[in-house]
Design a protein around this motif. Structure first.
Motif, short mmCIF file in Angstrom:
data_model
loop_
_atom_site.label_atom_id
_atom_site.label_comp_id
_atom_site.label_asym_id
_atom_site.label_seq_id
_atom_site.Cartn_x
_atom_site.Cartn_y
_atom_site.Cartn_z
N THR A 1 0.84 -1.20 0.00
CA THR A 1 0.00 0.00 0.00
C THR A 1 0.87 1.25 0.00
O THR A 1 1.96 1.26 0.58
CB THR A 1 -0.92 0.05 1.23
OG1 THR A 1 -0.12 0.23 2.41
CG2 THR A 1 -1.74 -1.22 1.36
N ALA A 2 0.37 2.28 -0.65
CA ALA A 2 0.95 3.62 -0.54
C ALA A 2 0.07 4.36 0.46
O ALA A 2 -1.05 4.75 0.15
CB ALA A 2 0.95 4.32 -1.89
N GLN A 3 0.56 4.51 1.66
CA GLN A 3 -0.24 5.16 2.70
C GLN A 3 0.62 5.85 3.71
O GLN A 3 1.83 5.63 3.81
CB GLN A 3 -1.17 4.15 3.38
CG GLN A 3 -0.49 3.10 4.23
CD GLN A 3 -1.49 2.24 5.01
OE1 GLN A 3 -2.20 2.73 5.89
NE2 GLN A 3 -1.55 0.96 4.67
N ASN A 4 -0.01 6.74 4.45
CA ASN A 4 0.64 7.43 5.56
C ASN A 4 -0.41 7.63 6.65
O ASN A 4 -1.45 6.96 6.63
CB ASN A 4 1.24 8.77 5.09
CG ASN A 4 0.22 9.61 4.32
OD1 ASN A 4 -0.97 9.61 4.62
ND2 ASN A 4 0.70 10.34 3.32
N THR A 5 -0.16 8.51 7.59
CA THR A 5 -1.12 8.68 8.68
C THR A 5 -2.38 9.39 8.23
O THR A 5 -3.37 9.43 8.96
CB THR A 5 -0.49 9.47 9.84
OG1 THR A 5 -0.18 10.80 9.40
CG2 THR A 5 0.78 8.79 10.34
N LEU A 6 -2.38 9.94 7.02
CA LEU A 6 -3.54 10.67 6.51
C LEU A 6 -4.49 9.79 5.72
O LEU A 6 -5.65 10.14 5.51
CB LEU A 6 -3.08 11.84 5.63
CG LEU A 6 -2.22 12.90 6.33
CD1 LEU A 6 -1.69 13.91 5.32
CD2 LEU A 6 -3.02 13.60 7.42
N GLY A 7 -4.00 8.64 5.23
CA GLY A 7 -4.88 7.75 4.49
C GLY A 7 -4.15 6.85 3.53
O GLY A 7 -2.91 6.87 3.44
N VAL A 8 -4.91 6.06 2.78
CA VAL A 8 -4.37 5.11 1.80
C VAL A 8 -4.53 5.71 0.41
O VAL A 8 -5.64 6.04 -0.02
CB VAL A 8 -5.10 3.76 1.88
CG1 VAL A 8 -4.55 2.79 0.84
CG2 VAL A 8 -4.98 3.16 3.28
N ASP A 9 -3.42 5.83 -0.32
CA ASP A 9 -3.44 6.43 -1.66
C ASP A 9 -3.48 5.39 -2.78
O ASP A 9 -4.00 5.67 -3.86
CB ASP A 9 -2.20 7.32 -1.84
CG ASP A 9 -2.18 8.48 -0.86
OD1 ASP A 9 -3.23 9.14 -0.71
OD2 ASP A 9 -1.13 8.72 -0.23
N GLY B 1 -1.59 9.03 13.88
CA GLY B 1 -0.23 8.55 14.07
C GLY B 1 -0.19 7.14 14.63
O GLY B 1 -1.16 6.63 15.19
N ALA B 2 0.97 6.50 14.45
CA ALA B 2 1.14 5.11 14.89
C ALA B 2 1.21 5.01 16.40
O ALA B 2 1.62 5.94 17.10
CB ALA B 2 2.41 4.53 14.28
N VAL B 3 0.81 3.84 16.90
CA VAL B 3 1.00 3.53 18.31
C VAL B 3 2.51 3.36 18.57
O VAL B 3 3.30 3.17 17.64
CB VAL B 3 0.22 2.28 18.73
CG1 VAL B 3 -1.27 2.48 18.52
CG2 VAL B 3 0.72 1.04 17.98
N ASN B 4 2.88 3.41 19.82
CA ASN B 4 4.29 3.37 20.22
C ASN B 4 4.73 1.95 20.54
O ASN B 4 4.52 1.46 21.64
CB ASN B 4 4.50 4.28 21.42
CG ASN B 4 5.95 4.33 21.87
OD1 ASN B 4 6.83 3.73 21.26
ND2 ASN B 4 6.19 5.05 22.94
N HIS B 5 5.36 1.29 19.58
CA HIS B 5 5.79 -0.10 19.79
C HIS B 5 6.92 -0.20 20.80
O HIS B 5 7.08 -1.25 21.45
CB HIS B 5 6.21 -0.72 18.45
CG HIS B 5 5.06 -0.89 17.50
ND1 HIS B 5 4.71 0.08 16.58
CD2 HIS B 5 4.16 -1.89 17.35
CE1 HIS B 5 3.65 -0.32 15.90
NE2 HIS B 5 3.30 -1.51 16.34
N TRP B 6 7.71 0.85 20.98
CA TRP B 6 8.77 0.81 22.00
C TRP B 6 8.18 0.59 23.39
O TRP B 6 8.84 0.02 24.26
CB TRP B 6 9.56 2.12 21.99
CG TRP B 6 10.55 2.22 20.87
CD1 TRP B 6 11.53 1.32 20.56
CD2 TRP B 6 10.64 3.28 19.93
NE1 TRP B 6 12.23 1.76 19.46
CE2 TRP B 6 11.71 2.96 19.04
CE3 TRP B 6 9.93 4.46 19.72
CZ2 TRP B 6 12.10 3.79 18.01
CZ3 TRP B 6 10.32 5.29 18.67
CH2 TRP B 6 11.38 4.96 17.82
N ALA B 7 6.96 1.04 23.61
CA ALA B 7 6.34 0.92 24.94
C ALA B 7 5.92 -0.51 25.25
O ALA B 7 5.50 -0.79 26.37
CB ALA B 7 5.12 1.84 25.03
#
Length: 269
Positions: free
Chosen positions: A41-49, A256-262
């Motif tokens: 997929t071409a996507q970011n936090t704003l949506g899927v392009d 935005g993504a969840v924090n996997h480091w946590a």
């Protein structure tokens, strides 16, 4: 030997969901992750392009290659997209010994873009639900699968009965979408056979929740591989995803993504 797990899902160029979220989760929970990519997929936090489906031949080859070399203890299936892909993956995993299957029935992206063709819903019910040991739908996915709008314990139980009729014995109905009701708790319903367990954690007011479902199901896979029983794996994963949501890293200008480091847990079995 290091525990080995597998994710079969789509790739998220924004790094917050899909294959990327799964592999980050596996790493943080102390297991070795392998992957089969079904779509790019071409996507970011704003949506899927844009979405590009990988060829069925290549997906089948990826699954065969993993099975030929790795000792997979548990695995998950996420975004598949089409009826043809669902049938390909179902037929391919039947030939392997990948352990417990956690099915995350990805249907719609966080921003609202459809990730499963409408024609594929029947194939999902027919081909994958009977194979799944655990299924982790959110509320919209639960309604699409069962026709039941879940808003309380009774409606969750009605939906679970329908899912059990497809052959799934362990069901996690995720109640995150009930946040619109103003609840201060995030409630999930866990059904194992006829037994219902309600899991609750504090609800956090944040837009950084991209990849929540992928991360949660991947964490369950990791905990199962390390030897946890199903309810313990789900409970630990509920706590882990709460940690990931409550410590946002604030990347991107949308969800935005969840924090996997946590989610770090290096006490691998």
């Amino acid at each position: 030997m290091t525990k080995q797990v597998l994710t079969i899902a789509g790739s998220d160029s924004g790094g917050g969901a899909g294959i990327q979220a799964d592999l980050k989760t596996f790493q943080m929970r102390g297991v070795f992750g392998t992957s089969v990519i079904t779509a790019v997929t071409a996507q970011n936090t704003l949506g899927v392009d844009d979405i590009h489906m990988i060829s069925l031949e290549n997906v089948a080859a990826q699954i065969q290659s993993i099975g030929a070399d790795f000792d997979i203890s548990a695995y998950k299936i996420g975004m598949l997209g089409t009826a043809e892909m669902i049938e390909c993956v179902a037929n391919s995993v039947k030939k392997q010994k990948f352990g417990t299957l956690v099915l995350d029935p990805v249907m719609v992206a966080k921003g609202g873009a459809p990730l499963l063709q409408e024609s594929a819903l029947h194939a999902l019910k027919r081909e994958l639900l009977p194979l799944a040991d655990i299924i982790t739908p959110n509320l919209p996915e639960t309604e699409m699968l069962t026709g039941v709008a879940v808003h309380d314990d009774a409606s969750a139980e009605r939906a679970a009965r329908i899912l059990r009729d497809f052959g799934v014995q362990h069901i996690v109905i995720k109640g995150g979408h009930l946040g619109n009701s103003g609840s201060l708790k995030c409630r999930d319903w866990v059904f194992s056979g006829e037994t219902m367990t309600v899991l609750e954690q504090p609800r956090f007011n944040t837009r950084h929740t991209h990849g929540t479902g992928c991360t949660f199901s991947a964490c369950i896979v990791a905990e199962l591989a390390k030897g946890k029983d199903i309810l313990s794996a789900i409970s630990l994963s509920k706590q882990a995803i709460t940690d990931a949501i409550s410590h946002p890293i604030g990347v991107g200008h949308g969800h935005g993504a969840v924090n996997h480091w946590a989610m770090a847990d290096f006490q691998a079995a």
